[in-house]
Design a protein around this motif. Structure first.
Motif, PDB file in Angstrom:
ATOM      1  N   ASP A  22     -60.995 -45.176   8.838  1.00 35.73           N
ATOM      2  CA  ASP A  22     -60.185 -46.474   8.485  1.00 35.73           C
ATOM      3  C   ASP A  22     -59.006 -46.324   9.031  1.00 35.73           C
ATOM      4  N   GLU A  23     -58.842 -46.857  10.226  1.00 35.93           N
ATOM      5  CA  GLU A  23     -57.457 -47.016  11.079  1.00 35.93           C
ATOM      6  C   GLU A  23     -56.283 -47.588  10.429  1.00 35.93           C
ATOM      7  N   ARG A  28     -51.224 -47.034   7.147  1.00 35.91           N
ATOM      8  CA  ARG A  28     -50.475 -47.107   5.955  1.00 35.91           C
ATOM      9  C   ARG A  28     -50.006 -45.884   5.349  1.00 35.91           C
ATOM     10  N   TYR A  29     -50.928 -44.688   5.518  1.00 43.90           N
ATOM     11  CA  TYR A  29     -50.485 -43.336   5.247  1.00 43.90           C
ATOM     12  C   TYR A  29     -49.138 -42.969   6.318  1.00 43.90           C
ATOM     13  N   ASP A  34     -41.612 -40.363   5.637  1.00 45.65           N
ATOM     14  CA  ASP A  34     -40.429 -40.090   7.021  1.00 45.65           C
ATOM     15  C   ASP A  34     -40.679 -39.024   7.741  1.00 45.65           C
ATOM     16  N   TRP A  35     -41.470 -38.816   8.866  1.00 40.05           N
ATOM     17  CA  TRP A  35     -42.015 -37.720   9.459  1.00 40.05           C
ATOM     18  C   TRP A  35     -40.926 -37.099   9.891  1.00 40.05           C
ATOM     19  N   GLU A  36     -39.912 -37.392  10.397  1.00 38.92           N
ATOM     20  CA  GLU A  36     -38.751 -36.683  11.064  1.00 38.92           C
ATOM     21  C   GLU A  36     -38.122 -35.484   9.748  1.00 38.92           C
ATOM     22  N   LYS A  37     -37.801 -36.577   8.952  1.00 38.49           N
ATOM     23  CA  LYS A  37     -37.195 -36.080   7.590  1.00 38.49           C
ATOM     24  C   LYS A  37     -38.031 -34.777   6.990  1.00 38.49           C
ATOM     25  N   ALA A  71     -50.900 -35.222  13.481  1.00 35.02           N
ATOM     26  CA  ALA A  71     -50.976 -35.043  12.243  1.00 35.02           C
ATOM     27  C   ALA A  71     -51.850 -36.056  11.356  1.00 35.02           C
ATOM     28  N   VAL A  72     -51.710 -37.222  11.659  1.00 34.89           N
ATOM     29  CA  VAL A  72     -52.411 -38.161  10.875  1.00 34.89           C
ATOM     30  C   VAL A  72     -53.832 -38.522  11.320  1.00 34.89           C
TER      31      VAL A  72
END
Length: 295
Positions: A22-23, A28-29, A34-37, A71-72
């Motif tokens: 489910d791309e 959406r995930y 906020d990946w950097e934070k 990671a996703v």
């Protein structure tokens, strides 16, 4: 994500996998975090990213695991590329545990798929998942939180963890060794030997080296820069060279293998330690010998 267009993976297998996942859900995930934070909570200034990790693409992804896309997408893709089933393959490592672990270190833990299984199998054990990618650790923590599992996630290099001597009963690594040079694999096994208590066990889950040597075309399926070097080496030999005894491998559905070794009993300088509780948010501040703070 940027990918090479000339790999077998990108030309043939990736389109098939994309039909199965489910791309839109993944996007959406990805956008919900906020990946950097979040990754900054794990990123350690003393961790130096090694050349073999930062200068290569893995699975066709530019920058390898040093981005949030990796990671996703790692989990949705991996479930389709580990025959016969990812759960069966990862469970094989858990089933191979012969010690009663109080402390477990999972090296190159990635998104924590094996780490979570270890915690479920040994709920009383203190477990650290260590990885070079802070983005993968963000995903791992999210999975652990959703599963209600208390696991410590640590940014670090499996070659030089900075953890205390003889403080783990079990050290594991899943699907790591085929992604690193053979000399690095040996260094990681030597580090594992240092970290284990006398009688402790190391377990390495990865591709079956005999199979990979016999079926050369398998090495072309994914963009894995070190897989041929891995196929032509021997995890068993490296374990022996690192000092482990009772070294043996077992096939996992022909395409994978689990290799086990035991740190032999020494006649002197045998270290003992006292079990302590840990706080997932502040492991270093407590009496954990893994960080050199004796209770």
């Amino acid at each position: 994500m940027a990918v090479r267009q000339d790999t077998i993976w990108e030309r043939f297998l990736s389109p098939v996998v994309r039909l199965l996942i489910d791309e839109d859900g993944l996007r959406r995930y990805a956008d919900s975090i906020d990946w950097e934070k979040e990754s900054d909570r794990y990123r350690r200034d003393d961790v130096i990213i090694p050349w073999y990790y930062s200068n290569q693409n893995f699975h066709g992804i530019t920058d390898g695991y040093l981005n949030s896309d990796a990671a996703v997408t790692y989990d949705p893709v991996t479930q389709y590329v580990l025959p016969p089933n990812e759960s069966i393959v990862r469970q094989a490592l858990v089933d191979a545990v012969k010690v009663k672990p109080r402390r477990i270190l999972d090296l190159g833990c990635g998104t924590g798929s094996t780490t979570l299984r270890l915690k479920q199998a040994f709920p009383q054990a203190e477990i650290i998942g260590l990885d070079l990618s802070p983005y993968m650790l963000v995903r791992a923590e999210d999975k652990a939180r959703n599963a209600g599992l208390d696991i410590v996630w640590r940014h670090g290099n499996a070659e030089k963890t900075g953890l205390r001597d003889a403080t783990f009963d079990l050290v594991t690594a899943s699907l790591l060794f085929h992604e690193i040079p053979d000399a690095v694999s040996l260094a990681i096994l030597q580090e594992s030997f240092r970290l284990l208590v006398t009688g402790g066990q190391v377990l390495i889950l990865d591709g079956n080296q005999k199979t990979l040597r016999q079926l050369e075309w398998l090495n072309d399926v994914f963009e894995e820069p070190y897989i041929r070097e891995y196929a032509n080496s021997s995890v068993e030999a490296n374990m022996g060279a690192a000092g482990f005894e009772a070294v043996r491998s077992q096939d996992v559905w022909w395409i994978n293998q689990v290799t086990s070794g035991i740190k032999p009993i020494a006649t002197e300088n045998v270290r003992q330690y006292t079990a302590t509780s840990v706080d997932n948010n502040d492991l270093e501040g407590l009496g954990s010998p893994a960080f050199g703070i004796m209770a």
